[in-house]
Design a protein around this motif. Structure first.
Motif, mmCIF file in Angstrom:
data_model
loop_
_atom_site.group_PDB
_atom_site.id
_atom_site.type_symbol
_atom_site.label_atom_id
_atom_site.label_comp_id
_atom_site.label_asym_id
_atom_site.label_seq_id
_atom_site.Cartn_x
_atom_site.Cartn_y
_atom_site.Cartn_z
ATOM 1 N N ALA A 26 0.835 -1.210 0.000
ATOM 2 C CA ALA A 26 0.000 0.000 0.000
ATOM 3 C C ALA A 26 0.869 1.259 0.000
ATOM 4 C CB ALA A 26 -0.913 -0.002 1.228
ATOM 5 N N ARG A 27 2.041 1.184 0.606
ATOM 6 C CA ARG A 27 2.944 2.341 0.627
ATOM 7 C C ARG A 27 3.677 2.517 -0.703
ATOM 8 N NH1 ARG A 27 4.288 4.161 5.855
ATOM 9 N NH2 ARG A 27 3.142 2.968 7.411
ATOM 10 N N GLN A 28 3.438 1.600 -1.608
ATOM 11 C CA GLN A 28 3.973 1.649 -2.969
ATOM 12 C C GLN A 28 5.492 1.664 -3.013
ATOM 13 O OE1 GLN A 28 1.833 4.833 -4.947
ATOM 14 N NE2 GLN A 28 0.079 3.469 -5.221
ATOM 15 N N LYS A 29 6.083 0.962 -2.051
ATOM 16 C CA LYS A 29 7.537 0.789 -2.126
ATOM 17 C C LYS A 29 7.874 -0.582 -1.542
ATOM 18 C CE LYS A 29 11.925 2.826 -1.664
ATOM 19 N NZ LYS A 29 12.780 3.921 -1.613
ATOM 20 N N ILE A 30 8.105 -1.515 -2.433
ATOM 21 C CA ILE A 30 8.407 -2.856 -1.939
ATOM 22 C C ILE A 30 9.858 -3.252 -2.224
ATOM 23 C CG2 ILE A 30 6.043 -3.761 -1.903
ATOM 24 C CD1 ILE A 30 6.643 -5.021 -4.661
ATOM 25 N N CYS A 31 10.634 -2.310 -2.733
ATOM 26 C CA CYS A 31 12.066 -2.578 -2.875
ATOM 27 C C CYS A 31 12.749 -2.173 -1.568
ATOM 28 C CB CYS A 31 12.648 -1.803 -4.051
ATOM 29 S SG CYS A 31 12.370 -0.048 -3.914
ATOM 30 N N GLY A 32 14.066 -2.207 -1.542
ATOM 31 C CA GLY A 32 14.784 -1.868 -0.314
ATOM 32 C C GLY A 32 14.673 -0.389 0.033
ATOM 33 N N ASP A 33 15.147 -0.061 1.220
ATOM 34 C CA ASP A 33 15.225 1.306 1.699
ATOM 35 C C ASP A 33 13.854 1.965 1.842
ATOM 36 O OD1 ASP A 33 16.835 3.214 2.768
ATOM 37 O OD2 ASP A 33 17.180 4.276 0.885
ATOM 38 N N GLY A 34 12.857 1.189 2.143
ATOM 39 C CA GLY A 34 11.521 1.736 2.355
ATOM 40 C C GLY A 34 11.209 1.882 3.839
ATOM 41 N N PHE A 35 9.924 2.026 4.152
ATOM 42 C CA PHE A 35 9.460 2.241 5.520
ATOM 43 C C PHE A 35 9.934 1.133 6.469
ATOM 44 C CE2 PHE A 35 6.112 1.497 8.730
ATOM 45 C CZ PHE A 35 6.153 2.717 9.387
ATOM 46 N N TYR A 36 9.745 -0.100 6.044
ATOM 47 C CA TYR A 36 10.093 -1.225 6.932
ATOM 48 C C TYR A 36 11.606 -1.450 7.026
ATOM 49 C CZ TYR A 36 5.208 -2.051 7.581
ATOM 50 O OH TYR A 36 3.891 -1.887 7.942
ATOM 51 N N THR A 37 12.320 -1.101 5.972
ATOM 52 C CA THR A 37 13.792 -1.172 6.063
ATOM 53 C C THR A 37 14.242 -0.233 7.175
ATOM 54 O OG1 THR A 37 13.883 -1.486 3.675
ATOM 55 C CG2 THR A 37 15.952 -0.960 4.771
ATOM 56 N N GLY A 38 13.630 0.978 7.184
ATOM 57 C CA GLY A 38 13.971 1.969 8.213
ATOM 58 C C GLY A 38 13.679 1.437 9.605
ATOM 59 N N CYS A 40 13.399 -1.683 10.604
ATOM 60 C CA CYS A 40 14.297 -2.793 10.955
ATOM 61 C C CYS A 40 15.693 -2.272 11.299
ATOM 62 C CB CYS A 40 14.406 -3.792 9.803
ATOM 63 S SG CYS A 40 12.903 -4.723 9.558
ATOM 64 N N THR A 41 16.136 -1.261 10.559
ATOM 65 C CA THR A 41 17.468 -0.697 10.810
ATOM 66 C C THR A 41 17.514 -0.060 12.200
ATOM 67 O OG1 THR A 41 17.672 -0.272 8.458
ATOM 68 C CG2 THR A 41 19.239 0.858 9.874
ATOM 69 N N GLU A 42 16.464 0.711 12.524
ATOM 70 C CA GLU A 42 16.393 1.343 13.861
ATOM 71 C C GLU A 42 16.426 0.277 14.943
ATOM 72 O OE1 GLU A 42 12.819 3.709 14.361
ATOM 73 O OE2 GLU A 42 13.272 4.691 12.450
ATOM 74 N N TRP A 43 15.631 -0.777 14.731
ATOM 75 C CA TRP A 43 15.552 -1.853 15.722
ATOM 76 C C TRP A 43 16.928 -2.502 15.919
ATOM 77 C CZ3 TRP A 43 16.675 -7.029 15.728
ATOM 78 C CH2 TRP A 43 16.189 -7.756 16.825
ATOM 79 N N MET A 44 17.574 -2.754 14.788
ATOM 80 C CA MET A 44 18.877 -3.427 14.816
ATOM 81 C C MET A 44 19.909 -2.568 15.548
ATOM 82 S SD MET A 44 20.094 -6.235 13.585
ATOM 83 C CE MET A 44 19.705 -6.873 12.003
ATOM 84 N N LYS A 45 19.898 -1.285 15.264
ATOM 85 C CA LYS A 45 20.867 -0.393 15.903
ATOM 86 C C LYS A 45 20.606 -0.299 17.399
ATOM 87 C CE LYS A 45 22.113 3.636 14.082
ATOM 88 N NZ LYS A 45 22.044 4.855 13.252
ATOM 89 N N ALA A 46 19.334 -0.146 17.760
ATOM 90 C CA ALA A 46 18.989 -0.010 19.181
ATOM 91 C C ALA A 46 19.314 -1.301 19.924
ATOM 92 C CB ALA A 46 17.508 0.320 19.327
ATOM 93 N N ARG A 47 19.010 -2.422 19.324
ATOM 94 C CA ARG A 47 19.181 -3.705 19.998
ATOM 95 C C ARG A 47 20.663 -4.090 20.119
ATOM 96 N NH1 ARG A 47 15.505 -8.124 20.953
ATOM 97 N NH2 ARG A 47 16.744 -9.446 22.305
ATOM 98 N N THR A 48 21.434 -3.802 19.081
ATOM 99 C CA THR A 48 22.843 -4.223 19.098
ATOM 100 C C THR A 48 23.771 -3.135 19.645
ATOM 101 O OG1 THR A 48 23.211 -3.391 16.864
ATOM 102 C CG2 THR A 48 22.549 -5.694 17.050
ATOM 103 N N LYS A 49 23.261 -1.914 19.696
ATOM 104 C CA LYS A 49 24.069 -0.743 20.078
ATOM 105 C C LYS A 49 25.258 -0.557 19.125
ATOM 106 C CE LYS A 49 22.672 -0.695 24.908
ATOM 107 N NZ LYS A 49 21.757 -1.831 24.829
ATOM 108 N N ALA A 50 25.105 -1.057 17.927
ATOM 109 C CA ALA A 50 26.153 -0.890 16.914
ATOM 110 C C ALA A 50 26.131 0.550 16.400
ATOM 111 C CB ALA A 50 25.910 -1.852 15.752
ATOM 112 N N ALA A 51 27.269 1.020 15.934
ATOM 113 C CA ALA A 51 27.349 2.397 15.425
ATOM 114 C C ALA A 51 26.468 2.554 14.188
ATOM 115 C CB ALA A 51 28.792 2.728 15.092
ATOM 116 N N GLY A 52 26.322 1.487 13.443
ATOM 117 C CA GLY A 52 25.506 1.563 12.245
ATOM 118 C C GLY A 52 24.968 0.203 11.877
ATOM 119 N N ALA A 53 23.885 0.194 11.130
ATOM 120 C CA ALA A 53 23.332 -1.072 10.642
ATOM 121 C C ALA A 53 22.849 -0.834 9.219
ATOM 122 C CB ALA A 53 22.176 -1.522 11.514
ATOM 123 N N LEU A 54 23.080 -1.784 8.362
ATOM 124 C CA LEU A 54 22.638 -1.667 6.974
ATOM 125 C C LEU A 54 22.017 -2.992 6.567
ATOM 126 C CD1 LEU A 54 22.784 0.103 4.300
ATOM 127 C CD2 LEU A 54 24.785 -1.291 3.747
#
Ligand SMILES: Cc1ncc(COP(=O)(O)O)c(C=O)c1O
Length: 196
Positions: A26-38, A40-54
């Motif tokens: 429905a958000r019309q973006k099913i490739c990478g770097d969309g809403f859910y990528t964001g 998941c990235t936030e979750w990964m960074k917060a959970r791992t305390k890593a400087a960055g996640a991609l």
């Protein structure tokens, strides 16, 4: 005691995941770097305390990025376990480097940390530590050797997402490549569904 079943190769799937998939469409973006990528990235960074996640589409791709980021090239050697998935070696061999296989430990099936130092040469650039089946390599020893010889540590945590070593999340000691898929402990969908 209640019987616990561990299902082999049956991926857990949270029913909420279908809703998120519909939402992504429905958000019309099913490739990478969309809403859910964001998300998941936030979750990964917060959970791992890593400087960055991609987020990448696979651990193979993450390993290849790790090889690029490490500046590995022709003439370099990368130490890795003799028992691992082919992508661990491919990532570096594709850059022109040589894979130097070190034997594994019988008890953990991981890189035998006592054999690593003998494999170090003037051409060694990195140690690729693979955490087999969620069991950690001896990261303290590996990082010690890496520091002594100025080597990079690349963790292949394809099978060890959210597993720990001395209370630290695996994949947080070096440059990391992580994945979660049907074959491993959890699936991406399960993790995503827990979070949102
Ligand atoms: C140790 C290890 N590294 C890398 C990979 C590659 O992961 P992917 O299938 O996500 O590319 C796997 C896959 O099984 C693996 O077990």
């Amino acid at each position: 005691m209640e019987e616990q079943k561990v299902h082999f190769n049956i991926p857990p799937f949270h029913p909420k995941a279908f809703g998120y998939m519909e939402d992504a469409v429905a958000r019309q973006k099913i490739c990478g770097d969309g809403f859910y990528t964001g998300k998941c990235t936030e979750w990964m960074k917060a959970r791992t305390k890593a400087a960055g996640a991609l987020l990448t589409t696979s651990c193979t791709h993450a390993l290849e990025l790790a090889a690029l980021l490490s500046g590995i090239g022709p003439g370099d050697e990368v130490i890795m376990p003799s028992y691992t998935f082919v992508s661990t070696a491919d990532a570096f061999v594709l850059r022109g480097a040589e894979a130097v296989f070190v034997d594994i430990r019988k008890d953990t099936m991981n890189l035998d940390e006592t054999l690593i130092e003998d494999a170090v040469t003037s051409r060694t650039k990195a140690i690729a530590a693979v955490h087999y089946a969620g069991v950690s390599c001896e990261m303290d020893k590996i990082c010690q050797i890496a520091e002594k010889y100025q080597l990079k540590v690349i963790e292949d945590a394809a099978q060890a997402m959210m597993c720990t070593y001395h209370g630290r999340l695996l994949g947080t000691s070096g440059i990391t490549a992580v994945t979660a898929s049907m074959k491993r402990k959890i699936t991406v969908w399960e993790k995503a569904a827990q979070f949102f």
